[in-house]
Write a protein that holds these residues in place. Sequence first.
Motif, PDB file in Angstrom:
ATOM      1  N   GLY A  18       0.682  -1.181  -0.013  1.00  0.00           N
ATOM      2  CA  GLY A  18       0.015  -0.080   0.101  1.00  0.00           C
ATOM      3  C   GLY A  18       0.888   1.092   0.246  1.00  0.00           C
ATOM      4  N   GLU A  19       1.776   1.396   0.793  1.00  0.00           N
ATOM      5  CA  GLU A  19       2.814   2.308   0.879  1.00  0.00           C
ATOM      6  C   GLU A  19       3.235   2.824  -0.301  1.00  0.00           C
ATOM      7  N   LEU A  20       3.996   1.658  -0.681  1.00  0.00           N
ATOM      8  CA  LEU A  20       4.548   2.098  -2.286  1.00  0.00           C
ATOM      9  C   LEU A  20       3.574   2.411  -3.205  1.00  0.00           C
ATOM     10  N   THR A  21       2.464   1.784  -3.279  1.00  0.00           N
ATOM     11  CA  THR A  21       1.523   2.325  -4.211  1.00  0.00           C
ATOM     12  C   THR A  21       1.239   3.637  -4.089  1.00  0.00           C
ATOM     13  N   MET A  22       0.792   4.114  -3.099  1.00  0.00           N
ATOM     14  CA  MET A  22       0.606   5.533  -2.816  1.00  0.00           C
ATOM     15  C   MET A  22       1.721   6.285  -3.384  1.00  0.00           C
ATOM     16  N   ALA A  23       2.956   6.172  -2.993  1.00  0.00           N
ATOM     17  CA  ALA A  23       4.070   6.973  -3.484  1.00  0.00           C
ATOM     18  C   ALA A  23       4.217   6.986  -5.078  1.00  0.00           C
ATOM     19  N   LEU A  24       4.110   5.741  -5.591  1.00  0.00           N
ATOM     20  CA  LEU A  24       4.082   5.658  -7.155  1.00  0.00           C
ATOM     21  C   LEU A  24       2.884   6.308  -7.746  1.00  0.00           C
ATOM     22  N   ASP A  25       1.579   6.235  -6.924  1.00  0.00           N
ATOM     23  CA  ASP A  25       0.383   6.917  -7.373  1.00  0.00           C
ATOM     24  C   ASP A  25       0.630   8.407  -7.581  1.00  0.00           C
ATOM     25  N   TRP A  26       1.205   8.985  -6.392  1.00  0.00           N
ATOM     26  CA  TRP A  26       1.516  10.392  -6.365  1.00  0.00           C
ATOM     27  C   TRP A  26       2.391  10.856  -7.673  1.00  0.00           C
ATOM     28  N   ALA A 262      -2.652 -10.795  -6.687  1.00  0.00           N
ATOM     29  CA  ALA A 262      -2.557  -9.533  -6.895  1.00  0.00           C
ATOM     30  C   ALA A 262      -2.611  -9.098  -8.518  1.00  0.00           C
ATOM     31  N   MET A 263      -3.258  -7.716  -8.731  1.00  0.00           N
ATOM     32  CA  MET A 263      -3.315  -7.476 -10.058  1.00  0.00           C
ATOM     33  C   MET A 263      -3.002  -6.131 -10.284  1.00  0.00           C
ATOM     34  N   PRO A 264      -2.725  -5.489 -11.449  1.00  0.00           N
ATOM     35  CA  PRO A 264      -2.316  -4.445 -11.786  1.00  0.00           C
ATOM     36  C   PRO A 264      -3.456  -3.344 -11.319  1.00  0.00           C
ATOM     37  N   PRO A 265      -3.030  -2.109 -10.942  1.00  0.00           N
ATOM     38  CA  PRO A 265      -3.980  -1.015 -10.258  1.00  0.00           C
ATOM     39  C   PRO A 265      -5.261  -1.028 -11.159  1.00  0.00           C
TER      40      PRO A 265
END
Length: 410
Positions: A18-26, A262-265
């Motif tokens: 989750g944390e990495l997802t949020m940073a990459l999404d930002w 897990a699947m792509p966002p």
Amino acid sequence: MAQATRVMILGCSAATTGELTMALDWASRCQRRVELHACVPVPLTSLARWYGATVRNYPTLGIARAAERIQEGVRQVKPDIIVLADILLAYGLSPEFADGLAYLVPEALRLARVLAMDLYDFDQTAMDVDVFGRPLFQRAPWVPPRVGRLLPCPANRPEKSSPGRGRYAMMADRGPLPDAQRRAVREKHGVSGPLVVMATSHWQHALQKRRETEHVARAFPALAFRYLDEAAAVPVDVIHVGPEPLPVPADCARLRYRHVDAMPPAELLDLLGAADLFLTANSPASSAVRAASVRTPVAALHLGPELTPTSSRAGRALAEYASGGAHHPFSLWPVGMFTLVQEVLRDNPFRNTQLHLDGGRPDEAVAGIRALLAEPAVADAQRAAQEAYFRQLAQTVDTPDRALDAALEA
């Protein structure tokens, strides 16, 4: 053309996404040109590449070797900005690094500007962080003042940015899926009834092997499934996205459970948008925020310190859970974070994007899940609250670019 800003995201744990997802999404939502790099453990490689990052890996066995590889990656990339994903993992919660990765920060500051994704306003809430029923820190960690913060909302309260503290919307507001797309996604997954989606991360399963949380990690899923089964008036399709399947009790006859990896966002967002309910035991999870962003009702189960079994089927399930081993309160299953999340939710409009259910009061928890599944007015009211929340975010917090500019003022 302006030169691209070279950004390196440092993933601080292989066990949580989750944390990495949020940073990459930002980073993906910044309008300026960004040359995106990620330094992550091997299991997070695919996630970083889904966002178009150039990836360098470091091992999670052997702290000295990990530090060497991270520093080597920084020297090779020469980033303008390093973003820790996130500060709580970096300063002590990472399951692979007992003392966190904070010892790397002084060296990183000599090589680049360092920012930290700060999910819970670390300066204010560090002493509220509770794991396995006890405080994580005996004294608040010292963070160099030059480390700027990116404060995604939620779980941070929506406010204006200030020097060194950039506030922005954690996830873009997508809005509900068109009906035709929703039907296509349900058909793709073979859904024939109400659809409930759940999501777990590797670290949640791994904690089944840790003594302090073994019972909570192993026993709670069965309790949640029994609550859901009791709440379901008709057979329900349950799609669980995660690294391992969860055991479903044999007496949960109304649940058609299926586990998927897990699947792509983008695919996960479609699945969430096609669901009738997202059921979570991790209230601040990025998946719960994504569900709200596509106007899917969210039921968040918390288990506080007091468990109150009743004579109902759900109450008997709670009694079985309570008698099976040591319990600690949690709002983020199974690690704890009960005190932290309750503080995060206080006076925070993010609370309204979910129906918060006390699993220690089984009949009320079942009634809440049933209402979201079977009463259109209740589900529509939550969708309206989600709509209002994202509208408030758009009017209050900054864009990802402006949040970056504010964070860099540290």
